[in-house]
Enzyme design. Structure first.
Site, mmCIF file in Angstrom:
data_model
loop_
_atom_site.group_PDB
_atom_site.id
_atom_site.type_symbol
_atom_site.label_atom_id
_atom_site.label_comp_id
_atom_site.label_asym_id
_atom_site.label_seq_id
_atom_site.Cartn_x
_atom_site.Cartn_y
_atom_site.Cartn_z
ATOM 1 N N ARG A 22 -8.590 1.004 -1.114
ATOM 2 C CA ARG A 22 -9.048 -0.028 -0.270
ATOM 3 C C ARG A 22 -10.105 -0.053 -0.114
ATOM 4 O O ARG A 22 -10.975 -0.476 1.445
ATOM 5 C CB ARG A 22 -8.632 0.821 1.304
ATOM 6 C CG ARG A 22 -6.678 0.824 1.485
ATOM 7 C CD ARG A 22 -6.129 -0.055 1.547
ATOM 8 N NE ARG A 22 -4.434 0.082 1.857
ATOM 9 C CZ ARG A 22 -3.783 0.261 2.498
ATOM 10 N NH1 ARG A 22 -4.381 -0.570 3.820
ATOM 11 N NH2 ARG A 22 -2.575 0.362 2.812
ATOM 12 N N TYR A 147 10.769 1.808 3.597
ATOM 13 C CA TYR A 147 9.985 0.039 3.681
ATOM 14 C C TYR A 147 11.453 -0.403 4.375
ATOM 15 O O TYR A 147 11.636 -1.241 5.157
ATOM 16 C CB TYR A 147 8.514 -0.361 3.851
ATOM 17 C CG TYR A 147 7.510 0.391 4.330
ATOM 18 C CD1 TYR A 147 6.843 0.259 5.095
ATOM 19 C CD2 TYR A 147 6.597 0.728 2.697
ATOM 20 C CE1 TYR A 147 5.100 0.970 5.040
ATOM 21 C CE2 TYR A 147 5.672 1.844 3.207
ATOM 22 C CZ TYR A 147 5.000 1.284 4.250
ATOM 23 O OH TYR A 147 3.149 2.173 4.824
#
Ligand code: 1CP
Length: 335
Positions: A22, A147
């Site tokens: 990230r 997900y």
């Protein structure tokens, strides 16, 4: 050759290389500016021009040794036909999963939908120094499934009733996902990526009796594909504690990313024949500078005699001060 490849491929234990998960994202003001003008996150990932610019932002700022393409693991379910929305402060939300439609998806349409990601990789590669790696990534099948069929109840719990519904044949879905993920890997490498990281962020939620089938075996099949195609690979089975040892033995990746729960000294004894990456808790960048540097020293010391890639035990947090990131990089390079 990039420093990352020297470590991962040549197992060079004297070489230093640093990047952060990230690193392209919310803690950078220059990212937040672009993000505020682009409210739809998937659209932003499909904007090759901006994705490439965001990928290079942390390289310009910190001269990191590798870039990681700005995209998301959920681009795979998107390309497989699910609608993906990011609700502010709630995380991602996907439209209902339809097994039949999923199993019917064709390779050509899948690759076509992801074409802007591949264009962003091509563009980034052209603008990135030759001696830096460009990392591409995928979500591991289990983490994507969490997900896709929406089975996470809260931060640490899976809805097993939903997982075991009769109309969902998990093994069939995992196999199809593996096939498409290998295509996505190959396409990203063809576009100019030279390392693949496989994120199994929710591996830690799998109970003992199914971790082999849902985490180890799918990761192993993908790593086997990478090895056949000579693609250097790094796995991140987050949260699996001492099962890192089984994972490493069964999956046998080129590199393995540590999470912040696992003791680096245990790792040194138990994880053999694999390049180690990361481990430092990203929360430590929010503490005092002294604590941060002491934390970093623990990892640098533990892995000083083996090939080690400096990184974190999960992604940089949005509230991280970019100057702290700079300090940490300088400290690592000088020690
Ligand atoms: O601005 C915003 O609101 C978007 C925030 C954001 C960003 C910057 C998301 C939403 N994804 C990303 C980019 C991203 N995602 C990258 C880019 C490159 C880099 O690392 O610099 C990468 C590698 C990812 C990977 C990713 N996405 C993972 C695996 C790693 C991990 O963090 O465990 C996961 C689980 C996701 C899903 C995802 N994407 C975004 C959110 C909020 C989430 C959910 C995370 C969760 O459920 O906790």
């Amino acid at each position: 050759m990039s420093t990352l490849r020297k470590i991962l491929v040549n197992k060079d234990k004297h070489c230093k290389s640093v990047w952060f998960m990230r690193q392209a994202g919310r803690y950078l003001p220059e990212f937040r500016k672009i993000r505020s003008q682009n409210p739809d996150f998937i659209e932003l990932c499909l904007n090759s021009e901006l994705s490439s610019e965001i990928t290079l932002q942390p390289i310009k700022r910190f001269n990191l040794d590798s870039a990681i393409i700005f995209s998301d693991i959920l681009m795979t379910p998107y390309a497989l036909g699910q609608e993906v929305k990011f609700i502010k402060d709630q995380g991602p939300e996907l439209s209902d999963f339809n097994t039949e439609r999923f199993l019917d998806k064709k390779e050509k349409e899948f690759s076509h939908k992801l074409n802007p990601v591949y264009k962003a990789i091509e563009k980034t590669r052209k603008n990135l120094d030759k001696d830096k790696s460009l990392i591409a990534f995928i979500g591991a099948p289990w983490t994507l499934l969490v997900y896709m069929i929406n089975i996470k109840k809260n931060k640490n719990e899976i809805n097993f009733n939903k997982l075991n519904q009769k109309d969902i044949n998990i093994n069939q879905i995992l196999d199809k996902l593996i096939k498409f993920l290998c295509i996505h890997i190959q396409n990203q490498v063809n576009a100019g990526a030279d390392i693949i990281q496989i994120f199994d962020s929710w591996a830690g939620l799998l109970p003992e009796n199914i971790i082999k089938d849902y985490c180890f075996v799918p990761n192993a099949k993908i790593v086997e594909f990478c090895k056949k195609e000579k693609i250097p690979n790094i796995c991140f089975p987050k949260g699996i504690k001492e099962k890192y040892e089984d994972f490493n033995r069964i999956v046998n990746p080129d590199g393995i990313n540590l999470d912040y729960d696992i003791d680096p000294l245990w790792v040194k004894n138990k994880l053999k024949d694999v390049v180690i990456q990361g481990g430092l808790d990203p929360k430590i960048l929010l503490k005092s500078e002294k604590e941060m540097l002491e934390g970093a020293t623990k990892y640098i010391q533990a892995f000083k005699d083996i090939p080690y890639i400096f990184n974190l035990g999960h992604g940089l947090l949005p509230e991280t001060d970019p100057d702290r990131v700079k300090k940490l990089i300088e400290f690592y390079r000088n020690n």
